[in-house]
Scaffold this active site. Structure first.
Site, PDB file in Angstrom:
ATOM      1  CD  GLU A 238      -1.964   2.277   1.545  1.00  0.00           C
ATOM      2  OE1 GLU A 238      -1.514   3.114   0.722  1.00  0.00           O
ATOM      3  OE2 GLU A 238      -2.243   2.541   2.707  1.00  0.00           O
ATOM      4  CB  CYS A 272      -2.285   6.818   2.139  1.00  0.00           C
ATOM      5  SG  CYS A 272      -3.336   5.621   2.989  1.00  0.00           S
TER       6      CYS A 272
END
Length: 494
Positions: A238, A272
């Site tokens: 990720e 994020c």
């Protein structure tokens, strides 16, 4: 059981709001990491032997332990990360919800189930189960030091694995708290922690874990992948985002603006899957911008304010560089600007008229800044939103075309008329494409991510067509050909 020797060096974790030392932690070297992984293999065998129900019982015990001591963990997150206590508590609450979902759904998702064998293999009973990989290594981030790594830790544990967690060097106390709380609740170190810098993370990559789950920047993700490649260790990545929000002409403008500023500035913009770019239909652009700027001007990044400090000091320079580049290329700051960037805190900044090739548009900023761009229609909005190498989260506000617009976005997740809602739904997978990484945490996909599929085909009766035998005759082959034609060839034309 493997003896784990104590480390010889330490480092301090600092409060990013004040610079004060929060705690002192060991720097674990490669030898120590290998010993911890070795111990985890022993724990993994015991943990797997408990079965789904035994693991569920224990994970629920841990869940209750975390809830009972939530104030402690909230304070550790606040002091190491800097975010307000309320935001820290929200993060932990979401993590607990995911832990409960993983514990209670693992059996349904992963247990052995029958599958149809097909007409040609009708004499077989076919089944598949998803089995644990053994030991999972998790390298976690500092921005959501509980919620993000728990998306791997909880699901890996529920799937039957032991876990070795390497938290960020900025939030090591959070990782130590999680491992200690598990031991207090369960009595066995199925979850262990190692602390240190990049060398410790590299050691975990090469220590022989069954899989490595990483959250961080694309540049670091590439280095992690290279280290894991040495031992053919599979990875889950990720790697950040440059997420877009689209606002259509029939959107609830006030709700969209409220969501945009939350997505851009909550956690000081260090999210994020937050909002860094907004594309607004020209018919509601002015109204949206008025709402957005009015709210942004009320927010303050300061001790005790709605926004905390920038946790990682090096990020300050990146935020300033992106603001300066946007203004140098003709953009305007309608809220904030270069003077908003302080030594530890950054005030909310709203940028408009920013060209598409500005770093404020193309690179992840990871600060409380957002660009707002006027578009003619949804075709232009989608094209601009997709005009990036990232592909993590996204947001759409609108009515008539909202679902259609969402389905056109190149992203792992999309929230419609809400902000980051996909992250809070335990049954939904979380992850990205392109520079945002690959693999998924959360939901059934997140459980399967930490397993391997084990297929079994069991013969129920002998086939009348012995195709996998040297006793096969030409007549058998002819009959097989006729059967295939009868099943699959009828009605087909060349």
């Amino acid at each position: 059981m493997t003896t784990v020797a104590p480390p010889t060096t330490t480092f301090d974790s600092l409060n990013p709001a004040t610079g004060e030392v929060v705690g002192t932690h060991p720097i674990h070297d490669a030898e120590h990491v290998r010993a911890v992984v070795g111990r985890a293999r022993t724990e993994a065998a015991w943990w797997e032997s408990l079965g789904f129900r035994g693991r569920k019982e224990r994970l629920v015990l841990w869940q209750k332990h975390v809830v009972r001591h939530m104030d402690q963990l909230t304070d550790v997150v606040h002091r190491e990360n800097g975010k307000p206590h309320g935001d820290a508590a929200l993060e932990i609450t979401l993590a607990v919800d995911h832990l409960h979902w993983a514990a209670t759904h693992a059996e349904k998702v992963l247990r052995r189930r029958s599958v149809a064998p097909g007409l040609l293999m009708a004499n077989q009973a076919a089944s598949v189960a998803y089995r644990p990989l053994g030991v999972i290594g998790v390298i976690g981030p500092w921005n959501y030091p509980v919620f993000t790594p728990m998306g791997s830790i909880a699901y890996a544990l529920a799937a039957g694995n032991a876990v070795v967690f390497k938290p960020s060097e900025h939030t090591p106390g959070v990782g130590e708290w999680l491992a200690r709380s598990f031991l207090e609740a369960i009595g066995r170190p199925v979850l262990q922690v190692v602390t240190g810098y990049a060398e410790t993370g590299n050691a975990l990559c090469t220590a022989g874990v069954g899989k490595l789950a990483f959250t961080g920047s694309p540049a670091t993700a590439r280095r992690v992948m290279a280290a894991c490649a040495e031992t053919l260790t599979p990875v889950l990545m990720e790697a950040g985002g440059k997420d877009a929000m689209i606002v259509d002409e029939d959107a609830d403008v006030a709700a969209a603006a409220d969501a945009a500023i939350w997505g851009a500035a909550s956690n000081a913009g260090q999210t994020c899957a937050g909002v860094e770019r907004v594309y607004v239909h020209e018919r509601v652009y002015d109204a949206f911008l008025d709402e957005l700027t009015a709210t942004a001007k009320t927010l303050r990044a300061e001790p005790g304010g709605q926004l905390g400090p920038i946790t990682m000091p090096s990020q300050i320079d990146i935020i300033k560089r992106h603001i300066d580049d946007a203004l140098a290329r003709g953009g305007r700051a309608v809220v904030g600007g270069p003077d908003s960037v302080g030594e530890r805190f950054v005030q909310p900044t709203v940028l408009v008229d920013v060209p598409d090739d500005s770093t404020a548009i193309t690179e992840e900023t990871f600060g409380p800044t957002v660009t707002v761009t006027k578009v003619r229609d949804m075709d232009e909005a989608v094209a601009k939103a997709n005009g990036t190498d990232y592909g993590l989260g996204s947001t759409v506000f609108g009515k008539a075309r909202a679902v259609e617009t969402a389905e056109r976005l190149r992203a792992g997740m999309t929230a419609i008329n809400g902000i980051l809602s996909f992250a809070g739904v335990p049954a939904l997978p979380f992850g990205g494409v392109g520079e945002s990484g690959f693999g998924r945490i959360h939901g059934p996909d997140g459980l399967k991510e930490f397993t391997y599929a084990h297929a079994i085909a069991r013969q129920r009766f002998k086939s009348k067509l012995p195709m996998t035998s040297f006793r096969r005759t030409e007549k058998d082959e002819q009959r097989a050909g006729k059967l295939v034609n009868a099943i699959y060839g009828r009605g087909n034309k060349a």
